[in-house]
Scaffold this active site. Structure first.
Site, PDB file in Angstrom:
ATOM      1  N   ASP A  76      -3.638  -6.255  -9.031  1.00  0.00           N
ATOM      2  CA  ASP A  76      -3.676  -6.918  -7.739  1.00  0.00           C
ATOM      3  C   ASP A  76      -2.669  -6.248  -6.814  1.00  0.00           C
ATOM      4  OD1 ASP A  76      -4.597  -8.617  -5.815  1.00  0.00           O
ATOM      5  OD2 ASP A  76      -3.796 -10.438  -6.711  1.00  0.00           O
ATOM      6  N   THR A  77      -2.894  -6.407  -5.525  1.00  0.00           N
ATOM      7  CA  THR A  77      -2.066  -5.772  -4.513  1.00  0.00           C
ATOM      8  C   THR A  77      -1.579  -6.805  -3.520  1.00  0.00           C
ATOM      9  OG1 THR A  77      -3.286  -3.707  -4.723  1.00  0.00           O
ATOM     10  CG2 THR A  77      -2.079  -4.013  -2.680  1.00  0.00           C
TER      11      THR A  77
END
Length: 95
Positions: free
Chosen positions: A2-3
């Site tokens: 995830d970012t």
């Protein structure tokens, strides 16, 4: 994986709506910020985690470019309301 996007200690996740996306992109316009991407891999015997941080400098995109990008719907599923790969908007000046 995830970012998330971080600007001056404030985390910018995915926008709640188009107004939120506009606010994020107007705040990021012409400014550098950090993009953090985390990944975790798990097997039956181990867990491996890693974090990569990249500094991204946004270009000074015009109001018309921003309006068109928002109208495309593309910002809605992205941290910081943008994807570095999004064409033709191409929000990053340098990475």
């Amino acid at each position: 994986a995830d970012t998330t996007v971080e600007l001056e200690g404030q985390v910018l996740g995915k926008p709640a709506d188009l107004d939120d996306a506009r606010r994020m992109l107007e705040t990021l316009r012409g400014r550098p910020h950090a993009v953090h991407t985390a990944i975790a891999l798990r097997s039956t015997r181990s867990l491996h985690c890693s974090l990569a941080t990249t500094t991204v400098a946004m270009r000074c995109y015009s109001a018309a470019e921003l309006d068109a990008y928002l109208a495309s719907g593309s910002p809605m599923d992205k941290a910081g309301a943008y994807g570095i790969q999004d064409e033709p908007f191409a929000p990053a000046e340098r990475i």
